[in-house]
Design a protein around this motif. Structure first.
Motif, PDB file in Angstrom:
ATOM      1  N   ASP A  25       0.639  -1.297   0.025  1.00  0.00           N
ATOM      2  CA  ASP A  25       0.064   0.110  -0.070  1.00  0.00           C
ATOM      3  C   ASP A  25       0.885   1.300  -0.083  1.00  0.00           C
ATOM      4  OD1 ASP A  25       1.129  -0.242   2.627  1.00  0.00           O
ATOM      5  OD2 ASP A  25      -0.727  -0.236   3.625  1.00  0.00           O
ATOM      6  N   GLY A  26       2.145   1.365  -0.051  1.00  0.00           N
ATOM      7  CA  GLY A  26       3.269   2.326  -0.254  1.00  0.00           C
ATOM      8  C   GLY A  26       3.438   2.843   1.231  1.00  0.00           C
ATOM      9  N   LEU A  27       2.973   2.307   2.254  1.00  0.00           N
ATOM     10  CA  LEU A  27       3.188   2.817   3.693  1.00  0.00           C
ATOM     11  C   LEU A  27       4.435   2.208   4.344  1.00  0.00           C
ATOM     12  CD1 LEU A  27      -0.493   3.064   5.211  1.00  0.00           C
ATOM     13  CD2 LEU A  27       0.651   4.770   3.907  1.00  0.00           C
ATOM     14  N   ILE A  28       5.001   2.976   5.102  1.00  0.00           N
ATOM     15  CA  ILE A  28       6.507   2.368   5.625  1.00  0.00           C
ATOM     16  C   ILE A  28       6.119   1.419   6.745  1.00  0.00           C
ATOM     17  CG2 ILE A  28       8.562   3.039   6.657  1.00  0.00           C
ATOM     18  CD1 ILE A  28       8.400   5.650   5.116  1.00  0.00           C
ATOM     19  N   THR A  29       6.775   0.355   6.885  1.00  0.00           N
ATOM     20  CA  THR A  29       6.414  -0.648   7.740  1.00  0.00           C
ATOM     21  C   THR A  29       7.573  -0.645   8.876  1.00  0.00           C
ATOM     22  OG1 THR A  29       7.213  -2.438   6.608  1.00  0.00           O
ATOM     23  CG2 THR A  29       4.762  -1.840   6.842  1.00  0.00           C
ATOM     24  N   LEU A  30       8.877  -0.375   8.325  1.00  0.00           N
ATOM     25  CA  LEU A  30       9.985  -0.344   9.268  1.00  0.00           C
ATOM     26  C   LEU A  30      10.916   0.686   8.728  1.00  0.00           C
ATOM     27  CD1 LEU A  30      10.762  -2.243  11.612  1.00  0.00           C
ATOM     28  CD2 LEU A  30      12.370  -3.376  10.164  1.00  0.00           C
ATOM     29  N   ALA A  31      11.772   1.311   9.380  1.00  0.00           N
ATOM     30  CA  ALA A  31      12.860   2.374   8.985  1.00  0.00           C
ATOM     31  C   ALA A  31      14.070   2.195  10.180  1.00  0.00           C
ATOM     32  CB  ALA A  31      12.401   3.988   9.069  1.00  0.00           C
ATOM     33  N   ASN A  32      15.037   2.187   9.303  1.00  0.00           N
ATOM     34  CA  ASN A  32      16.320   2.177   9.918  1.00  0.00           C
ATOM     35  C   ASN A  32      17.296   3.229   9.634  1.00  0.00           C
ATOM     36  OD1 ASN A  32      19.210   0.170  10.302  1.00  0.00           O
ATOM     37  ND2 ASN A  32      18.379   1.548  11.869  1.00  0.00           N
ATOM     38  N   ILE A  33      17.658   4.365  10.624  1.00  0.00           N
ATOM     39  CA  ILE A  33      18.522   5.122  10.142  1.00  0.00           C
ATOM     40  C   ILE A  33      19.654   5.507  10.870  1.00  0.00           C
ATOM     41  CG2 ILE A  33      18.800   7.977   9.814  1.00  0.00           C
ATOM     42  CD1 ILE A  33      15.439   7.834   9.326  1.00  0.00           C
TER      43      ILE A  33
END
Lengths: 441, 275
Positions: free
Chosen positions: A374-382
């Motif tokens: 759906d184009g929604l972020i489920t996980l982010a790592n920065i």
């Protein structure tokens, strides 16, 4: 900044220096150095900057929102955050913008490196070398130097403002390209000032190389991007001075983040031995000297910098060389302007895993996203540069304090602060205030 | 003015990106003359010289997210003549106020392997929630010329001249084509305070509200219009309201209505709250 005698244990006399806020860094942190009976016990770089949880609130946001949201991690290097997100998500979606977009992105990077590096050289770091509290008092004795720095900084900011819309948190960057490509004439209008600034950058290199630079050498593992032909911004492989040479996507296999109780920033280490490493201008320079423009290489030779730089106090000269390089490249990009076929590529539907690393002004910046269909972020790592340098900064301080115990407390405190500023630490990024607490007996 | 008579300016930071105070250093043409006119006695991002109060003007950046910061703010207020909160974090909680609508321990677990090492409040809140604020300057980031105006106004004892109208007014003055009407873009310009110069529409994109909500904004009707005529989904509406100024009350009210899938004509008025 007070020094007083306080006993901490029977039989030992310990003096403590408190610097309630380490100045001229971006953010809130503290340094604690413990020296007991002439022996260095412990060094901790503490980061008090309150956590803001960016990786958490990226969850559930649309992938197209990631550039504007991650920009807010840092007011000084928002472009690096925006562009790393853009590259990671474009890699995931298979978007390949054309050469015109690629060149404009390099131009935007040039602008950000210039404003960030010149801010650091003239306003944050130079006062240490010349014994001033800040650039404003420095300007009373050396007005032409500070005015030169301010004008150069403005020239860098003018690039970001034109292409990004504004200097801080630009609004013109999107996944797929830009919202709008400004008219060619608005770029060429910058050329005269950029050419003045390139000359001023050469003067800056000579001026920085002529500063009284403390001597310190350590055996670092330098880590940076390396590209086939260009000085690295956002393309290439991750390489190190000890033989690492991997694709960006392999980053998590070679680097890990650890949390320590004394800091709100995670510490990064090299796998498998949990060793410190070094990112930023010196790492880029040492690993990519052959990718500098011929004019930058010539300038480097003239100041004796056609060599590996392993003295972190010389980073001010390396930053100045990178500023020259960035002005040189910016002028080239505008002289040979390449109009993109379109402002942005269409962003297709879909998700997946996107990974990218770019060279923020302070060093390697890594982003990884998992995105649903759906184009929604489920996980982010920065992983920001400052958390990668944190262990190296602590080790520099350990070395510095151990070999400079003869200095007065004021001198040693100043030297420690200067050593931290060698890395231009951005603590807002790494979660920011440095409180220097130097205890020794 | 004798050097010792200059107004004393201090800059303080709470949870933020440093961008708003950086705006002062980004005044490349004006910085040295500002430093002549005011005595910048506390500005840690720029100087080792950190003098104690009292201060004539304090610029406060960032939101309050820890108990320690809450105490520090109270001390700053006691030491300061005029206290000006600058930027979206200080005036409306900032992006980090998205935690106010989530479970902060979930957030901590997402980012940190040892959340127990952290000390943080459940919420990120504006400065004015804890102390009296003499002026709020909007923007993520603030506009440097507006910042100069505010500093110079308080230094000379007058009220700042800052427009409180919507971005639409600046957009019209700039001669932009309306990206909402002409292109159907999801533009928050009608409810967003001016100050940026209608930057996003000038770059062919809809305003995303980084300057915060304007006085008497009709948030509900705009969202209703975007949903009815321009394909904005409930999820998009909620995300656009909970972004750069999520603790602003008029935005919170409508975002909560989105949560209830209940953005109806009768319930959507913002009630004239000041953001």
């Amino acid at each position: 900044m007070t020094g007083k005698d306080i006993p901490i244990r029977a039989g030992l006399k310990t003096r403590r220096i408190d610097v309630d806020y380490l100045a001229r860094v971006e953010g809130e942190g503290a340094l604690m150095v413990d020296v007991v009976d002439g022996e260095l016990r412990d060094v901790q770089l503490k980061i008090f900057e309150p956590p803001r949880f960016f990786e958490a609130f990226l969850q559930g946001r649309a992938l197209t929102e990631a550039p504007d949201i991650t920009a807010r991690i840092c007011g000084i290097c928002p472009v690096a955050y925006m562009m790393t997100a853009v590259h990671a998500l474009e890699a995931m979606l298979g978007i390949r913008p054309d050469e015109g977009i690629r060149r404009l992105r390099r131009l935007l990077y040039c602008g950000e490196w210039i404003e960030s590096h010149v801010l650091h050289i003239y306003m944050l770091h130079a006062p240490d070398f010349l014994g001033f509290d800040d650039a404003i008092t420095l300007a009373r004795e050396h007005p032409d130097v500070v005015k030169r720095g301010l004008r150069m900084k403005k020239a860098g900011n003018d690039i970001v403002k034109l292409l990004g819309g504004r200097e801080i948190h630009p609004i013109n960057v999107r996944v797929g390209g830009f919202y709008k490509i400004p008219a060619v004439a608005t770029f060429t209008a910058l050329l005269d000032e950029l050419k003045w600034a390139r000359d001023a950058a050469a003067e800056t290199v000579f001026w920085a190389a002529g500063l009284d630079i403390p001597d310190m050498h350590r055996d670092y593992e330098f880590v940076a991007l390396r590209h086939d032909s260009d000085y690295p911004f956002s393309e290439g492989r991750i390489v190190s001075s000890r033989g690492l040479d991997v694709e960006m996507a392999q980053y998590p296999n070679h680097f890990a983040e650890h949390q320590v109780p004394h800091s709100n920033a995670l510490h990064s280490v090299r796998k498998p031995d949990n060793t410190p490493y070094f990112v930023g201008p010196m790492a880029r320079y040492n690993l990519n000297r052959d990718r500098l423009s011929s004019a930058t290489r010539k300038l480097a030779c003239e100041v004796g910098f056609d060599r590996t730089v392993d003295n972190p106090f010389e980073s001010i000269v390396v930053r100045a060389l990178e500023v020259f390089q960035a002005f040189d490249e910016a002028i080239g990009l505008i002289d040979n302007f390449f109009v993109p076929a379109r402002a942005a590529e269409v962003v297709p539907a879909g998700g997946g895993v996107g990974v990218a690393a770019t060279e923020a002004p302070r060093g390697l910046l890594f982003h990884r996203y998992e995105v649903g269909e759906d184009g929604l972020i489920t996980l982010a790592n920065i992983v920001p540069p400052t958390s990668q340098n944190q262990l190296t900064i602590e080790e520099d301080l350990r070395d510095l304090v151990a070999s400079n115990l003869r200095l007065s407390e004021r001198e040693l405190t100043m030297r420690c602060e200067q050593a931290i500023r060698n890395y231009d630490p951005c603590i807002s990024c790494a979660t920011h205030f440095l409180r220097l607490q130097l205890r020794h007996g | 003015m004798a050097r010792s008579d200059r107004p004393r300016l201090a800059v303080f930071k709470f949870a933020s990106c440093d961008g708003c105070q950086l705006s002062l250093l980004d005044c490349e043409d004006e910085l040295l003359s500002i430093a002549e006119r005011l005595d910048i006695v506390h500005f840690p991002e720029a100087s080792r010289r950190m003098l104690t109060g009292p201060y004539d003007i304090a610029l406060v950046e960032g939101s309050i997210t820890t108990a320690h910061d809450r105490e520090r703010l109270t001390e700053i207020r006691e030491q300061s003549g005029f206290l000006v909160s600058i930027g979206a974090c200080a005036t409306a909680g900032g992006l980090q106020a998205m935690r106010n609508f989530a479970d902060v321990s979930d957030y901590a677990r997402t980012v940190y392997p040892h959340p127990e090492y952290l000390s943080t409040l459940e919420t990120s809140t504006p400065i004015a929630d804890y102390v009296a604020v003499d002026y709020e300057l909007h923007g993520c980031p603030v506009d440097k010329y507006q910042l100069l105006e505010v500093v110079l106004a308080f230094a000379s004892g007058r009220r700042p001249q800052i427009a409180r109208e919507s971005v639409c007014m600046e957009c019209k003055a700039r001669g932009n084509v309306c990206v909402l009407v002409a292109q159907g873009q999801h533009c928050l310009g009608p409810i967003t305070q001016a100050g940026c110069g209608a930057l996003c529409p000038a770059y062919s994109r809809g305003c995303y509200g980084c300057f915060g909500v304007k006085e008497q904004a009709q948030v509900g009707p705009l969202i209703d219009h975007l949903r009815a005529h321009h394909g904005m989904t409930l999820s998009q509406a909620r995300r656009s309201l909970r972004a750069y100024n999520p603790a602003a009350e008029p935005l919170q009210i409508i975002a909560l209505q989105c949560d209830k899938d209940d953005v109806s004509g009768s319930k959507k008025g913002s009630g004239g709250h000041d953001g």
